[in-house]
Scaffold this active site. Structure first.
Site, PDB file in Angstrom:
ATOM      1  CB  SER A  92      -0.943   0.014   1.214  1.00  0.00           C
ATOM      2  OG  SER A  92      -0.205  -0.067   2.422  1.00  0.00           O
ATOM      3  CG  ASP A 108      -4.382   5.491   6.673  1.00  0.00           C
ATOM      4  OD1 ASP A 108      -3.224   5.237   7.066  1.00  0.00           O
ATOM      5  OD2 ASP A 108      -4.851   5.007   5.622  1.00  0.00           O
ATOM      6  CG  HIS A 165      -1.166   3.945   4.572  1.00  0.00           C
ATOM      7  ND1 HIS A 165      -2.351   3.372   4.974  1.00  0.00           N
ATOM      8  CD2 HIS A 165      -0.461   2.972   3.955  1.00  0.00           C
ATOM      9  CE1 HIS A 165      -2.379   2.101   4.595  1.00  0.00           C
ATOM     10  NE2 HIS A 165      -1.239   1.834   3.973  1.00  0.00           N
TER      11      HIS A 165
END
Length: 390
Positions: A52, A352, A355
């Protein structure tokens, strides 16, 4: 019946029907200059393998909970819309593509949908020649890491997709041209966090009883080495190998481990530091065994800790609280609604629960490119790696 035209209409028709004459030198000199040609890119293409931290939309096409295709993700991106990037804006590979003079790299699955069953003609590989992004959120070095969230494309599967791309390019361009393209292109690899977040730390299948942390790290790094060798076998030479960030400082773990005042979780970070050390050692050994390879290890941990320790210098207000989330540090639940997000993400290190924000991604990318803030990459920065030979 004849049609009578007014004198003004006749004059306009005569003017339009008159032959064009070359402009005078004075007229030509007053014309605006043609737009300047864009400089040639510093590398022909950028190929991305990862999780990610570098996914630009792969998981939009998969059945998974690990998706960033809804607001407020992407609210500060160039298009101000969610794209599948796990950030409020850009991620490091976007900034690096810009530095290289290349367009943003599209996800492999999107490219496959566009080409369909059209074969390997030149028209169908046009979207590949400047790079492809294979990264998939929740993916790990171990194939099953992240499976609790649903579908993903693991490291081994991503390398297989790279091999498929090489085959397609070889059929369309010829073997020699495809080999030359891969040799001169940059391959960015950023993966491994999920092997801890979704596997080792959760003790999936009792892994902690079978592997001590250093043994688990050796398993990961040996697997990584084999995949780097597989890439080398298809003429990949220039590799940016990203180390892991301080996972123990992520809001999720501050919340889960009950950090009182935002202190990072040393147990997790120490495991990550061990992994990074083994990864750097492996990359150095690989270069010794294959001297024509150009692998650069970039210490994401070091670059991130520099930001955490010097937040005021970088303009951050908080290094612990996620901009978008719930709970003490915003690490209790994933960012799922625009109402959960702060108004100014640039003041936060974390976007978040796991991240970083666009602002952090830019700083890390600048370090990868030239060591602008911290010398993260060894032995070469990306700028040095692609510098034209004199």
């Amino acid at each position: 019946m004849a049609v009578l035209l007014p004198p003004l209409a006749v004059a306009i028709l005569l003017l339009l029907s008159a032959p064009l004459r070359p402009c005078s030198a004075a007229a030509r000199s007053s014309a605006p200059p043609p737009p300047a040609a864009r400089p040639a890119p510093l590398a022909p293409a950028l190929f991305v393998i990862g999780d990610s931290t570098s996914d630009v939309g792969t998981n939009n096409y998969l059945g998974t909970l690990a998706r960033a295709d809804r607001e407020p993700y992407g609210r500060d991106f160039d298009t101000h819309r969610p794209t599948g990037r796990f950030s409020n804006g850009r991620i490091p590979v976007d900034y690096l593509a810009e530095k290289l003079g290349l367009p943003f790299v599209p996800p492999y699955l999107e490219q496959n949908m566009r080409t369909g069953a059209g074969g390997a003609g030149l028209a169908n590989i046009a979207g590949m020649v400047q790079g492809v992004n294979y990264a998939s959120a929740a993916a790990g070095i171990i194939s099953s890491s992240g499976s609790d969230l649903g579908m993903h494309v693991s490291l081994t599967q991503q390398v297989q997709q790279v091999e498929d791309t090489y085959e397609q390019l070889s059929l369309a361009l010829g073997e020699a041209a495809a080999a030359d393209l891969f040799r001169r292109s940059v391959f960015f690899v950023s993966i491994g966090s999920n092997d801890f977040i979704h596997y080792y730390l959760r003790n999936v299948s009792g892994v902690q009883t079978r592997y001590l942390p250093w043994e688990f790290n050796q398993l990961l790094v040996n697997t990584m080495r084999q995949e780097i060798k597989n890439l080398y076998n298809i003429n990949v030479r220039k590799v940016i190998l990203m180390g892991l960030p301080p996972v123990g400082c992520a809001p999720h773990f501050l919340e889960e481990y009950g950090s009182q005042n935002g202190e990072c979780i040393d147990y997790i970070n120490n495991i990550v530091i061990e992994f990074n050390y083994a990864l750097r050692y492996m990359s150095n050994e690989f270069i010794r065994q294959y001297p024509d390879s150009m692998i650069t290890y970039c210490d994401t941990f070091e670059g991130s800790v520099d930001i955490l320790n010097n937040r005021e210098r970088y303009g951050f207000v908080t290094t612990t609280d996620a901009c978008c989330g719930l709970g003490k540090y915003g690490g209790l639940i994933m960012c799922v609604l625009p109402q959960m997000a702060c108004s100014d993400a640039s003041s936060h290190v974390w976007w978040d629960e796991f991240h970083p924000t666009d602002a952090v991604n830019r700083i890390l990318a600048e370090n990868v490119w030239s060591g602008q803030h911290t010398q993260m990459c060894h032995p070469l920065s990306l700028q040095d790696m692609v510098k034209p030979k004199k």
